[in-house]
Enzyme design. Structure first.
Site, PDB file in Angstrom:
ATOM      1  N   ARG A 190       6.730  -3.153 -13.826  1.00 48.97           N
ATOM      2  CA  ARG A 190       7.768  -3.820 -13.030  1.00 48.97           C
ATOM      3  C   ARG A 190       7.771  -5.329 -13.266  1.00 48.97           C
ATOM      4  O   ARG A 190       6.757  -5.916 -13.616  1.00 48.97           O
ATOM      5  CB  ARG A 190       7.637  -3.487 -11.548  1.00 48.97           C
ATOM      6  CG  ARG A 190       6.397  -4.012 -10.884  1.00 48.97           C
ATOM      7  CD  ARG A 190       6.307  -3.503  -9.468  1.00 48.97           C
ATOM      8  NE  ARG A 190       5.124  -4.017  -8.795  1.00 48.97           N
ATOM      9  CZ  ARG A 190       4.750  -3.664  -7.589  1.00 48.97           C
ATOM     10  NH1 ARG A 190       5.453  -2.780  -6.919  1.00 48.97           N
ATOM     11  NH2 ARG A 190       3.673  -4.191  -7.043  1.00 48.97           N
ATOM     12  N   ARG A 216      -1.057  -2.363   6.749  1.00 49.72           N
ATOM     13  CA  ARG A 216      -1.801  -1.804   5.617  1.00 49.72           C
ATOM     14  C   ARG A 216      -3.143  -1.265   6.054  1.00 49.72           C
ATOM     15  O   ARG A 216      -3.937  -0.838   5.215  1.00 49.72           O
ATOM     16  CB  ARG A 216      -2.047  -2.909   4.614  1.00 49.72           C
ATOM     17  CG  ARG A 216      -1.150  -2.862   3.375  1.00 49.72           C
ATOM     18  CD  ARG A 216      -1.517  -4.050   2.545  1.00 49.72           C
ATOM     19  NE  ARG A 216      -1.173  -3.960   1.161  1.00 49.72           N
ATOM     20  CZ  ARG A 216      -0.032  -4.373   0.635  1.00 49.72           C
ATOM     21  NH1 ARG A 216       0.924  -4.819   1.394  1.00 49.72           N
ATOM     22  NH2 ARG A 216       0.154  -4.313  -0.660  1.00 49.72           N
ATOM     23  N   ARG A 248      -6.083  -2.067  -4.608  1.00 46.82           N
ATOM     24  CA  ARG A 248      -4.912  -1.920  -3.737  1.00 46.82           C
ATOM     25  C   ARG A 248      -4.679  -0.440  -3.438  1.00 46.82           C
ATOM     26  O   ARG A 248      -4.337  -0.071  -2.314  1.00 46.82           O
ATOM     27  CB  ARG A 248      -3.675  -2.541  -4.390  1.00 46.82           C
ATOM     28  CG  ARG A 248      -3.641  -4.055  -4.237  1.00 46.82           C
ATOM     29  CD  ARG A 248      -3.059  -4.740  -5.453  1.00 46.82           C
ATOM     30  NE  ARG A 248      -1.620  -4.680  -5.513  1.00 46.82           N
ATOM     31  CZ  ARG A 248      -0.915  -4.855  -6.636  1.00 46.82           C
ATOM     32  NH1 ARG A 248      -1.524  -5.099  -7.782  1.00 46.82           N
ATOM     33  NH2 ARG A 248       0.380  -4.785  -6.618  1.00 46.82           N
TER      34      ARG A 248
HETATM   35  P1  AMP Z   1       2.433  -6.378  -2.200  1.00 44.89           P
HETATM   36  O1  AMP Z   1       3.519  -7.297  -2.650  1.00 44.89           O
HETATM   37  O2  AMP Z   1       2.832  -5.556  -1.020  1.00 44.89           O
HETATM   38  O3  AMP Z   1       1.861  -5.579  -3.308  1.00 44.89           O
HETATM   39  O4  AMP Z   1       1.251  -7.336  -1.678  1.00 44.89           O
HETATM   40  C1  AMP Z   1       0.578  -8.202  -2.555  1.00 44.89           C
HETATM   41  C2  AMP Z   1      -0.717  -8.650  -1.926  1.00 44.89           C
HETATM   42  O5  AMP Z   1      -0.467  -9.397  -0.731  1.00 44.89           O
HETATM   43  C3  AMP Z   1      -1.665  -7.525  -1.491  1.00 44.89           C
HETATM   44  O6  AMP Z   1      -2.429  -6.998  -2.547  1.00 44.89           O
HETATM   45  C4  AMP Z   1      -2.520  -8.277  -0.473  1.00 44.89           C
HETATM   46  O7  AMP Z   1      -3.459  -9.122  -1.105  1.00 44.89           O
HETATM   47  C5  AMP Z   1      -1.496  -9.171   0.224  1.00 44.89           C
HETATM   48  N1  AMP Z   1      -0.900  -8.471   1.383  1.00 44.89           N
HETATM   49  C6  AMP Z   1       0.369  -8.001   1.496  1.00 44.89           C
HETATM   50  N2  AMP Z   1       0.550  -7.404   2.675  1.00 44.89           N
HETATM   51  C7  AMP Z   1      -0.631  -7.474   3.328  1.00 44.89           C
HETATM   52  C8  AMP Z   1      -1.097  -6.993   4.571  1.00 44.89           C
HETATM   53  N3  AMP Z   1      -0.310  -6.290   5.399  1.00 44.89           N
HETATM   54  N4  AMP Z   1      -2.387  -7.252   4.914  1.00 44.89           N
HETATM   55  C9  AMP Z   1      -3.200  -7.959   4.098  1.00 44.89           C
HETATM   56  N5  AMP Z   1      -2.845  -8.404   2.891  1.00 44.89           N
HETATM   57  C10 AMP Z   1      -1.568  -8.166   2.497  1.00 44.89           C
END
Ligand code: AMP
Length: 223
Positions: free
Chosen positions: A126, A87, A177
């Protein structure tokens, strides 16, 4: 086969990832889902990550990078589709180094493009299935609309209980995000561009199209 999936939160990356994983027999590794499992299980890692996730901030690299790289190493034989990582540019560099060191090749970069306003709308609709993270449900899309049972909306695949993620209903968290995603200097778009400069084949799709149309487009390009 190893694939990196990119797309802003809400672009349908998880839905498409689940389809590709099924078709090609890959492990679907989602960094966000791994964190949510840890939080649910009350692990130390989960407790450390919780506040960052709720506010839409990135979990620090010293927690995230080893967690993802260890998971990837376990899927070396089977192949993987990695979603939610890298990310940031720093994570992209760490991943590239790890791939080179372990002899894992990257075959495809899947990028789902979507404008941030549309992505935001989609995030808020969602729903997560309590039984299976790979059961897509969305209140605004006929193809993956939850079904009603006893006056409640339940998972369209298994009838499981549905919930909305707290960070999906918080506009500040969504905005943070997306700021991270669209940042081309050190954020996720910088990571996308970093990997576009490797030997992996790039598949870019328009995220405004329907789920089926997008999955057919992806399937035609991944062999
Ligand atoms: P997601 O399910 O991909 O929307 O991820 C939910 C949350 O998990 C994100 O908003 C971050 O807080 C954390 N997260 C997920 N992937 C990462 C990553 N590669 N690096 C840092 N935080 C992450």
């Amino acid at each position: 086969m190893n694939i990196l999936a990119f797309g802003p939160n809400g672009s349908g990356k998880g839905t498409q990832g689940a389809i590709v994983k099924e078709k090609h027999g890959l492990d679907h590794i989602e960094s966000g889902a791994i964190f949510r499992e840890h939080i649910k299980g009350g692990t130390e890692l989960g407790m450390k990550a919780k506040a960052f996730i709720e506010s839409g901030d990135l979990v620090p690299d010293e927690i995230t990078i080893p967690m993802v790289l260890e998971t990837l190493a376990k899927s070396k034989e089977k192949g993987w589709l990695l979603d939610g990582f890298p990310r940031s540019l720093a994570q992209a560099e760490a991943l590239n180094t790890a791939l080179n060191e372990s002899g894992m090749a990257l075959d495809y970069i899947l990028e789902i493009e979507l404008d941030r306003d549309i992505a935001k709308e989609r995030i808020m609709g969602r729903r997560l299935c309590a039984n299976n993270n790979n059961h897509p449900n969305h209140i605004a899309f006929d193809a993956i609309k939850p079904v009603e049972k006893d006056g409640e909306l339940v998972c369209r695949v298994c009838g499981g209980e549905l919930s909305a993620r707290a960070d999906d209903q918080d506009e500040d968290a969504i905005s943070k995000r997306h700021d991270i995603y669209y940042d081309e200097t050190t954020g996720t778009m910088a990571a996308v561009n970093y990997f576009k400069n490797t030997d992996a084949e790039v598949i870019t799709v328009d995220g405004t199209k329907g789920i089926k149309e997008i999955s057919e487009e992806i399937m035609n390009k991944i062999s």
